[in-house]
Write a protein that holds these residues in place. Structure first.
Motif, PDB file in Angstrom:
ATOM      1  N   VAL A  46       0.838  -1.195   0.000  1.00  0.00           N
ATOM      2  CA  VAL A  46       0.000   0.000   0.000  1.00  0.00           C
ATOM      3  C   VAL A  46       0.879   1.252   0.000  1.00  0.00           C
ATOM      4  O   VAL A  46       1.819   1.367   0.786  1.00  0.00           O
ATOM      5  CB  VAL A  46      -0.911   0.012   1.245  1.00  0.00           C
ATOM      6  CG1 VAL A  46      -1.870   1.192   1.198  1.00  0.00           C
ATOM      7  CG2 VAL A  46      -1.678  -1.303   1.365  1.00  0.00           C
ATOM      8  N   ASP A  47       0.564   2.190  -0.889  1.00  0.00           N
ATOM      9  CA  ASP A  47       1.316   3.447  -0.914  1.00  0.00           C
ATOM     10  C   ASP A  47       0.563   4.477  -1.757  1.00  0.00           C
ATOM     11  O   ASP A  47      -0.476   4.176  -2.342  1.00  0.00           O
ATOM     12  CB  ASP A  47       2.725   3.229  -1.470  1.00  0.00           C
ATOM     13  CG  ASP A  47       3.743   4.182  -0.859  1.00  0.00           C
ATOM     14  OD1 ASP A  47       3.370   5.346  -0.561  1.00  0.00           O
ATOM     15  OD2 ASP A  47       4.907   3.797  -0.678  1.00  0.00           O
ATOM     16  N   GLN A  48       1.137   5.661  -1.826  1.00  0.00           N
ATOM     17  CA  GLN A  48       0.560   6.717  -2.638  1.00  0.00           C
ATOM     18  C   GLN A  48       0.581   6.304  -4.116  1.00  0.00           C
ATOM     19  O   GLN A  48       1.482   5.573  -4.551  1.00  0.00           O
ATOM     20  CB  GLN A  48       1.350   8.013  -2.468  1.00  0.00           C
ATOM     21  CG  GLN A  48       1.348   8.558  -1.055  1.00  0.00           C
ATOM     22  CD  GLN A  48       2.157   9.826  -0.955  1.00  0.00           C
ATOM     23  OE1 GLN A  48       1.878  10.820  -1.602  1.00  0.00           O
ATOM     24  NE2 GLN A  48       3.184   9.780  -0.113  1.00  0.00           N
ATOM     25  N   PRO A  49      -0.396   6.762  -4.898  1.00  0.00           N
ATOM     26  CA  PRO A  49      -0.485   6.367  -6.307  1.00  0.00           C
ATOM     27  C   PRO A  49       0.807   6.556  -7.098  1.00  0.00           C
ATOM     28  O   PRO A  49       1.198   5.687  -7.876  1.00  0.00           O
ATOM     29  CB  PRO A  49      -1.603   7.263  -6.846  1.00  0.00           C
ATOM     30  CG  PRO A  49      -2.480   7.502  -5.665  1.00  0.00           C
ATOM     31  CD  PRO A  49      -1.541   7.608  -4.494  1.00  0.00           C
ATOM     32  N   ALA A  74      -3.112   1.570  -4.241  1.00  0.00           N
ATOM     33  CA  ALA A  74      -2.830   2.999  -4.171  1.00  0.00           C
ATOM     34  C   ALA A  74      -3.795   3.668  -3.195  1.00  0.00           C
ATOM     35  O   ALA A  74      -5.010   3.495  -3.304  1.00  0.00           O
ATOM     36  CB  ALA A  74      -2.972   3.631  -5.557  1.00  0.00           C
ATOM     37  N   VAL A  75      -3.247   4.437  -2.233  1.00  0.00           N
ATOM     38  CA  VAL A  75      -4.102   5.076  -1.226  1.00  0.00           C
ATOM     39  C   VAL A  75      -3.427   6.334  -0.672  1.00  0.00           C
ATOM     40  O   VAL A  75      -2.199   6.407  -0.598  1.00  0.00           O
ATOM     41  CB  VAL A  75      -4.413   4.091  -0.071  1.00  0.00           C
ATOM     42  CG1 VAL A  75      -3.161   3.746   0.700  1.00  0.00           C
ATOM     43  CG2 VAL A  75      -5.476   4.643   0.858  1.00  0.00           C
ATOM     44  N   ASP A  76      -4.218   7.311  -0.300  1.00  0.00           N
ATOM     45  CA  ASP A  76      -3.757   8.492   0.421  1.00  0.00           C
ATOM     46  C   ASP A  76      -4.104   8.265   1.894  1.00  0.00           C
ATOM     47  O   ASP A  76      -5.270   8.323   2.286  1.00  0.00           O
ATOM     48  CB  ASP A  76      -4.468   9.740  -0.110  1.00  0.00           C
ATOM     49  CG  ASP A  76      -3.993  11.020   0.570  1.00  0.00           C
ATOM     50  OD1 ASP A  76      -3.525  10.948   1.726  1.00  0.00           O
ATOM     51  OD2 ASP A  76      -4.101  12.094  -0.049  1.00  0.00           O
ATOM     52  N   PHE A  77      -3.093   7.998   2.727  1.00  0.00           N
ATOM     53  CA  PHE A  77      -3.319   7.636   4.129  1.00  0.00           C
ATOM     54  C   PHE A  77      -4.079   8.718   4.899  1.00  0.00           C
ATOM     55  O   PHE A  77      -4.816   8.422   5.831  1.00  0.00           O
ATOM     56  CB  PHE A  77      -1.990   7.367   4.835  1.00  0.00           C
ATOM     57  CG  PHE A  77      -1.327   6.083   4.427  1.00  0.00           C
ATOM     58  CD1 PHE A  77      -1.719   4.877   4.991  1.00  0.00           C
ATOM     59  CD2 PHE A  77      -0.328   6.072   3.483  1.00  0.00           C
ATOM     60  CE1 PHE A  77      -1.112   3.690   4.621  1.00  0.00           C
ATOM     61  CE2 PHE A  77       0.282   4.884   3.107  1.00  0.00           C
ATOM     62  CZ  PHE A  77      -0.111   3.691   3.680  1.00  0.00           C
ATOM     63  N   GLU A  80      -8.042   8.931   2.639  1.00  0.00           N
ATOM     64  CA  GLU A  80      -8.846   7.835   2.121  1.00  0.00           C
ATOM     65  C   GLU A  80      -9.010   6.730   3.161  1.00  0.00           C
ATOM     66  O   GLU A  80      -8.200   6.604   4.087  1.00  0.00           O
ATOM     67  CB  GLU A  80      -8.226   7.270   0.834  1.00  0.00           C
ATOM     68  CG  GLU A  80      -8.255   8.257  -0.325  1.00  0.00           C
ATOM     69  CD  GLU A  80      -7.781   7.627  -1.623  1.00  0.00           C
ATOM     70  OE1 GLU A  80      -8.580   7.558  -2.568  1.00  0.00           O
ATOM     71  OE2 GLU A  80      -6.606   7.212  -1.687  1.00  0.00           O
ATOM     72  N   ASP A  81     -10.055   5.935   2.989  1.00  0.00           N
ATOM     73  CA  ASP A  81     -10.369   4.843   3.909  1.00  0.00           C
ATOM     74  C   ASP A  81      -9.492   3.638   3.590  1.00  0.00           C
ATOM     75  O   ASP A  81      -9.730   2.927   2.614  1.00  0.00           O
ATOM     76  CB  ASP A  81     -11.853   4.482   3.772  1.00  0.00           C
ATOM     77  CG  ASP A  81     -12.306   3.465   4.813  1.00  0.00           C
ATOM     78  OD1 ASP A  81     -11.473   2.678   5.297  1.00  0.00           O
ATOM     79  OD2 ASP A  81     -13.508   3.444   5.130  1.00  0.00           O
ATOM     80  N   GLY A 112      -3.771  11.198  10.129  1.00  0.00           N
ATOM     81  CA  GLY A 112      -3.306  10.013   9.410  1.00  0.00           C
ATOM     82  C   GLY A 112      -2.895   8.900  10.351  1.00  0.00           C
ATOM     83  O   GLY A 112      -3.169   7.723  10.103  1.00  0.00           O
ATOM     84  N   ILE A 113      -2.238   9.263  11.464  1.00  0.00           N
ATOM     85  CA  ILE A 113      -1.849   8.285  12.476  1.00  0.00           C
ATOM     86  C   ILE A 113      -3.084   7.656  13.090  1.00  0.00           C
ATOM     87  O   ILE A 113      -3.183   6.419  13.243  1.00  0.00           O
ATOM     88  CB  ILE A 113      -0.986   8.944  13.570  1.00  0.00           C
ATOM     89  CG1 ILE A 113       0.421   9.231  13.042  1.00  0.00           C
ATOM     90  CG2 ILE A 113      -0.909   8.055  14.815  1.00  0.00           C
ATOM     91  CD1 ILE A 113       1.285   8.017  12.803  1.00  0.00           C
ATOM     92  N   ALA A 114      -4.060   8.493  13.473  1.00  0.00           N
ATOM     93  CA  ALA A 114      -5.282   7.986  14.098  1.00  0.00           C
ATOM     94  C   ALA A 114      -6.026   7.049  13.153  1.00  0.00           C
ATOM     95  O   ALA A 114      -6.526   6.001  13.571  1.00  0.00           O
ATOM     96  CB  ALA A 114      -6.181   9.153  14.509  1.00  0.00           C
ATOM     97  N   SER A 115      -6.084   7.419  11.887  1.00  0.00           N
ATOM     98  CA  SER A 115      -6.785   6.595  10.904  1.00  0.00           C
ATOM     99  C   SER A 115      -6.061   5.267  10.671  1.00  0.00           C
ATOM    100  O   SER A 115      -6.680   4.202  10.649  1.00  0.00           O
ATOM    101  CB  SER A 115      -6.901   7.359   9.583  1.00  0.00           C
ATOM    102  OG  SER A 115      -7.472   6.547   8.580  1.00  0.00           O
ATOM    103  N   THR A 116      -4.732   5.335  10.529  1.00  0.00           N
ATOM    104  CA  THR A 116      -3.953   4.130  10.245  1.00  0.00           C
ATOM    105  C   THR A 116      -3.970   3.161  11.424  1.00  0.00           C
ATOM    106  O   THR A 116      -4.214   1.960  11.251  1.00  0.00           O
ATOM    107  CB  THR A 116      -2.497   4.504   9.897  1.00  0.00           C
ATOM    108  OG1 THR A 116      -2.488   5.370   8.749  1.00  0.00           O
ATOM    109  CG2 THR A 116      -1.674   3.260   9.599  1.00  0.00           C
TER     110      THR A 116
END
Length: 215
Positions: A46-49, A74-77, A80-81, A112-116
């Motif tokens: 998983v990483d940025q596009p 591809a994801v924006d941490f 995006e979900d 981003g930390i909280a989401s991840t």
């Protein structure tokens, strides 16, 4: 040194019943390609596009394409979900998984930390986690040492956001349901590998590695 340590611990995770690998912020890392032991497991990178696209081109040149056991996501941490993106890519999330965040956490915002780590809190019991972090004292400018150029190029430019105090890592992980298995400083990891090579190599002593298990 860090990559060798992470590979050893990742391969150790197999003996604890890991059934899948999710490498968050995989970048150009080759762990799931170079390790024969890990090649037996399905893996999601998983990483940025832009990073996914760059890596795919490199894999096409080196290997003729992305190996069948690897799925790139591809994801924006920060926006995006992550859970939904992985589900859409075929990751069911119902078996013990090895999660890796190498040189990732410092780039994330608090959201981003909280989401991840919120996503990681949903991991099945027995899952394993390997992650690195930058020490908060460096981000605060209290312990820069001879890394002034790195500090200027990352912290002062607003590229690195998140750090931890080594003494509070267990407290940070606890609400997310993770317990520490091993917590190694950069210096200790360097001492583990460098002397045997007969070489004198200087390492950056601000990024420990944590190995944890999901309750």
């Amino acid at each position: 040194c860090r990559k060798r340590y992470i590979q050893e611990q990742a391969e150790d995770a197999i003996s604890h019943g890991i059934k899948a690998i999710v490498n968050l912020g995989a970048g150009l890392d080759t762990l799931v390609f170079r390790s024969k032991a890990l090649a037996s497991l399905p893996a999601w990178e998983v990483d940025q596009p832009v990073n996914i696209a760059t890596k795919r081109k490199g894999l096409e040149r080196a290997l003729g394409g992305v190996p069948d056991h690897v799925t790139q996501v591809a994801v924006d941490f920060d926006h995006e979900d992550l859970s939904q993106k992985l589900r859409d890519a075929g990751y069911a999330g119902n078996e013990p998984t090895l999660f890796i965040l190498e040189a990732v956490t410092q780039y994330l915002t608090e959201d981003g930390i909280a989401s991840t780590f919120g996503f990681l809190s949903q991991a099945p019991s027995g899952s394993r986690l390997l992650f690195t972090y930058v020490e908060q004292s460096f981000l605060d400018g209290d312990d820069i040492g001879d890394l002034k150029l790195i500090y200027k190029g990352t912290v002062q430019k607003g590229i690195w956001h998140f750090g931890l105090d080594p003494e509070t890592v267990a407290d940070f992980l606890a609400p997310y349901g993770w317990d520490i298995v091993a917590h190694e400083s950069s210096e200790k990891i360097a001492a583990r590998y460098i002397p045997a090579t007969g070489r004198t190599i200087k390492t950056m002593a601000i990024e420990p590695v944590v190995y944890a298990v999901r309750r």
